[in-house]
Design a protein around this motif. Structure first.
Motif, PDB file in Angstrom:
ATOM      1  N   LEU A   1      50.729 -43.238  23.392  1.00 37.07           N
ATOM      2  CA  LEU A   1      52.432 -43.432  23.979  1.00 37.07           C
ATOM      3  C   LEU A   1      52.580 -44.126  25.640  1.00 37.07           C
ATOM      4  CD1 LEU A   1      51.100 -39.471  24.883  1.00 37.07           C
ATOM      5  CD2 LEU A   1      52.273 -40.414  23.052  1.00 37.07           C
ATOM      6  N   TYR A   2      53.747 -44.466  25.187  1.00 39.41           N
ATOM      7  CA  TYR A   2      54.216 -46.070  25.263  1.00 39.41           C
ATOM      8  C   TYR A   2      55.270 -46.258  26.415  1.00 39.41           C
ATOM      9  CZ  TYR A   2      52.288 -47.809  21.082  1.00 39.41           C
ATOM     10  OH  TYR A   2      51.629 -48.269  20.116  1.00 39.41           O
ATOM     11  N   TYR A   3      54.818 -46.396  27.972  1.00 39.71           N
ATOM     12  CA  TYR A   3      55.904 -46.638  28.777  1.00 39.71           C
ATOM     13  C   TYR A   3      57.149 -46.368  28.042  1.00 39.71           C
ATOM     14  CZ  TYR A   3      52.419 -46.021  32.805  1.00 39.71           C
ATOM     15  OH  TYR A   3      51.857 -45.726  33.328  1.00 39.71           O
ATOM     16  N   MET A   4      58.166 -46.406  28.451  1.00 37.16           N
ATOM     17  CA  MET A   4      59.924 -46.407  28.623  1.00 37.16           C
ATOM     18  C   MET A   4      60.417 -46.585  29.829  1.00 37.16           C
ATOM     19  SD  MET A   4      61.119 -45.528  24.527  1.00 37.16           S
ATOM     20  CE  MET A   4      60.677 -46.566  23.392  1.00 37.16           C
ATOM     21  N   GLY A   5      60.834 -47.168  29.954  1.00 31.56           N
ATOM     22  CA  GLY A   5      61.892 -47.441  31.195  1.00 31.56           C
ATOM     23  C   GLY A   5      63.108 -48.296  32.113  1.00 31.56           C
TER      24      GLY A   5
ATOM     25  N   ASN B   1      50.193 -42.025  14.982  1.00 32.60           N
ATOM     26  CA  ASN B   1      51.452 -41.737  15.775  1.00 32.60           C
ATOM     27  C   ASN B   1      52.103 -41.536  13.942  1.00 32.60           C
ATOM     28  OD1 ASN B   1      51.037 -43.329  17.886  1.00 32.60           O
ATOM     29  ND2 ASN B   1      52.357 -44.618  17.702  1.00 32.60           N
ATOM     30  N   GLY B   2      51.390 -40.500  13.340  1.00 36.25           N
ATOM     31  CA  GLY B   2      51.707 -40.165  12.480  1.00 36.25           C
ATOM     32  C   GLY B   2      51.926 -40.774  10.740  1.00 36.25           C
ATOM     33  N   ASP B   3      50.753 -41.993  10.863  1.00 34.43           N
ATOM     34  CA  ASP B   3      51.289 -42.924  10.082  1.00 34.43           C
ATOM     35  C   ASP B   3      50.104 -42.789   9.306  1.00 34.43           C
ATOM     36  OD1 ASP B   3      54.040 -43.045   9.926  1.00 34.43           O
ATOM     37  OD2 ASP B   3      53.424 -44.704  10.456  1.00 34.43           O
TER      38      ASP B   3
ATOM     39  N   THR C   1      48.745 -44.814  27.246  1.00 37.13           N
ATOM     40  CA  THR C   1      48.464 -43.784  26.892  1.00 37.13           C
ATOM     41  C   THR C   1      47.668 -43.092  26.124  1.00 37.13           C
ATOM     42  OG1 THR C   1      49.473 -42.959  29.224  1.00 37.13           O
ATOM     43  CG2 THR C   1      48.431 -41.231  27.490  1.00 37.13           C
TER      44      THR C   1
ATOM     45  N   GLN D   1      46.263 -40.017  23.010  1.00 34.73           N
ATOM     46  CA  GLN D   1      45.734 -38.861  22.740  1.00 34.73           C
ATOM     47  C   GLN D   1      45.266 -38.890  21.960  1.00 34.73           C
ATOM     48  OE1 GLN D   1      48.895 -35.125  23.787  1.00 34.73           O
ATOM     49  NE2 GLN D   1      49.480 -35.851  22.216  1.00 34.73           N
TER      50      GLN D   1
ATOM     51  N   GLN E   1      45.875 -33.854  20.355  1.00 40.52           N
ATOM     52  CA  GLN E   1      46.672 -33.567  21.603  1.00 40.52           C
ATOM     53  C   GLN E   1      46.409 -33.720  22.684  1.00 40.52           C
ATOM     54  OE1 GLN E   1      48.961 -29.986  20.234  1.00 40.52           O
ATOM     55  NE2 GLN E   1      49.324 -30.671  18.182  1.00 40.52           N
TER      56      GLN E   1
ATOM     57  N   TYR F   1      48.031 -50.535  28.750  1.00 44.39           N
ATOM     58  CA  TYR F   1      48.777 -49.873  29.658  1.00 44.39           C
ATOM     59  C   TYR F   1      49.070 -47.960  28.732  1.00 44.39           C
ATOM     60  CZ  TYR F   1      49.191 -53.468  32.140  1.00 44.39           C
ATOM     61  OH  TYR F   1      48.700 -54.685  33.150  1.00 44.39           O
TER      62      TYR F   1
ATOM     63  N   ASP G   1      47.758 -40.486  18.845  1.00 37.63           N
ATOM     64  CA  ASP G   1      48.798 -41.176  19.191  1.00 37.63           C
ATOM     65  C   ASP G   1      48.838 -41.730  19.946  1.00 37.63           C
ATOM     66  OD1 ASP G   1      50.472 -39.648  17.559  1.00 37.63           O
ATOM     67  OD2 ASP G   1      49.566 -37.381  18.723  1.00 37.63           O
TER      68      ASP G   1
ATOM     69  N   ARG H   1      40.289 -40.496  28.210  1.00 40.72           N
ATOM     70  CA  ARG H   1      40.336 -41.109  29.510  1.00 40.72           C
ATOM     71  C   ARG H   1      39.886 -42.346  28.962  1.00 40.72           C
ATOM     72  NH1 ARG H   1      37.666 -37.234  34.420  1.00 40.72           N
ATOM     73  NH2 ARG H   1      39.204 -38.240  35.244  1.00 40.72           N
TER      74      ARG H   1
ATOM     75  N   PHE I   1      44.564 -35.766  26.495  1.00 40.47           N
ATOM     76  CA  PHE I   1      44.222 -36.824  26.776  1.00 40.47           C
ATOM     77  C   PHE I   1      42.985 -37.520  26.784  1.00 40.47           C
ATOM     78  CE2 PHE I   1      48.179 -35.560  28.478  1.00 40.47           C
ATOM     79  CZ  PHE I   1      49.100 -36.164  27.873  1.00 40.47           C
TER      80      PHE I   1
END
Lengths: 273, 69
Positions: free
Chosen positions: B61-65, B6-8, B34, B36, B39, B32, B59, B43, B41
């Motif tokens: 990537l998290y659900y944010m709802g 995540n960039g670090d 995702t 990458q 760049q 849960y 990276d 599986r 994905f």
């Protein structure tokens, strides 16, 4: 259509940026905001202020006192009113040029395509608070070929991406399906800083305006994440997912799906952040 | 070796699989997330067998709802 003297004054700072020609594009533009809550409130306010000519607002909720910490389109006096009515009142007061169209209903596989077709909206803003609505809006936009802005916020953070048909990934490219009940906390459980909705909702409005103007680079092919505590933005490049169930090479989804809201969350259905 | 997470920068002595990195990086609710890698994905079925190399960029990537009213 010629801009009136009053419009030349009202939109003078816009006109410096993109001319009367650009302003006329905004006045002719139609943006649908789904959810009049923490994201939809700032998004709709800035769209109206900028002079986007037609703004659709979808929500089936009423204003609650606990909404006012972030849903700045509503006021103390509008507690108990339908959110769409409260939003209309505020937007019309801000800018009488704007034609506000309200839909006092939840979105589902039946209503959403009808709402989008009602005014032939140019751009859609997903300002909803729940995953059934987020997947529904994504799928409706992919299948119908509509550009839209996705966003989600929780606690001190948020994320957003823009989908334009044929340009980059959709929401389902990243998140293939609904998270199960209890997997992801809700704002009611986890809290949300109102200003975070302001930051992300304003980005959504900016994307809609850029799309209408045809100016700049949209947030396609990237997920922008925001952490208010570290004040860090990351624009994460995202590739198109060939395995995506709706826009991949061999899509399995060909029609809209009405997912159930996980039982641990409040009401079944929809609403706004 | 160093992986960008995540960039670090994230330092590790030994090569890690995606599954191991999710543990090492103490990712919440890893089932849960995702992922990458450079760049692309990855599986979920390939998390165990995908090994990360020096210089890789991962990276999460998290659900944010949300969900408040």
């Amino acid at each position: 259509m010629k801009l009136t003297n009053e419009q030349l004054e009202r939109y003078s700072r816009n006109i410096i940026l993109f001319g009367g020609k650009g302003q006329k594009k905004l006045l002719a533009g139609k943006v649908l905001v789904i959810g009049a809550g923490g994201l939809g409130a700032p998004a709709a306010l800035y769209l109206a202020a900028a002079g986007v000519g037609t703004i659709g607002i979808v929500d089936y909720d009423v204003v609650d006192l606990s909404n006012l910490q972030r849903q700045i389109i509503h006021s103390t006096a509008s507690v108990g009113q339908r959110k769409v009515d409260s939003a209309r009142h505020t937007l019309e007061g801000l800018n009488p040029d704007v034609h506000v169209v309200t839909y006092n209903e939840w979105v589902n596989s039946q209503t959403l395509p009808q709402i989008i077709d009602d005014q032939h909206y140019d751009f859609i803003i997903d300002a909803t608070d729940n995953f059934p609505a987020k997947f529904l809006i994504n799928d409706a936009c992919v299948l119908g070929g509509h550009p839209f802005s996705h966003a989600g916020i929780i606690r001190f953070g948020g994320q957003t991406l823009t989908y334009v048909p044929g340009k980059g990934p959709c929401y389902r490219c990243i998140f293939d399906t609904m998270p199960p009940a209890g997997a992801v906390p809700s704002c009611k459980e986890a809290g949300i800083l109102g200003a975070v909705g302001g930051v992300i909702g304003c980005i959504q409005a900016t994307e809609a305006i850029k799309y209408l103007l045809g100016q700049g680079e949209l947030l396609t092919g990237a997920l922008l994440t925001y952490d208010a505590l570290t004040m860090r933005f990351r624009k994460i490049p995202i590739g198109h997912n060939p395995h995506c169930a709706i826009c991949g090479d061999d899509p399995a989804i060909h029609e809209l799906i009405d997912y159930e809201q996980p039982v641990c969350e409040s009401k079944v259905g929809k609403g706004s952040l | 070796m160093t992986i960008q997470v995540n960039g670090d920068p994230f330092q590790t002595e030994k090569p890690l699989s995606v599954t191991e990195l999710l543990k090492e990086a103490r990712v919440e609710a890893p089932e849960y997330v995702t992922v990458q890698l450079n760049q692309q994905f990855i599986r979920r079925d390939d998390f165990d067998t995908t090994v990360l190399h020096d210089g890789d960029a991962v990276d999460f990537l998290y659900y944010m709802g949300g969900g408040s009213r």
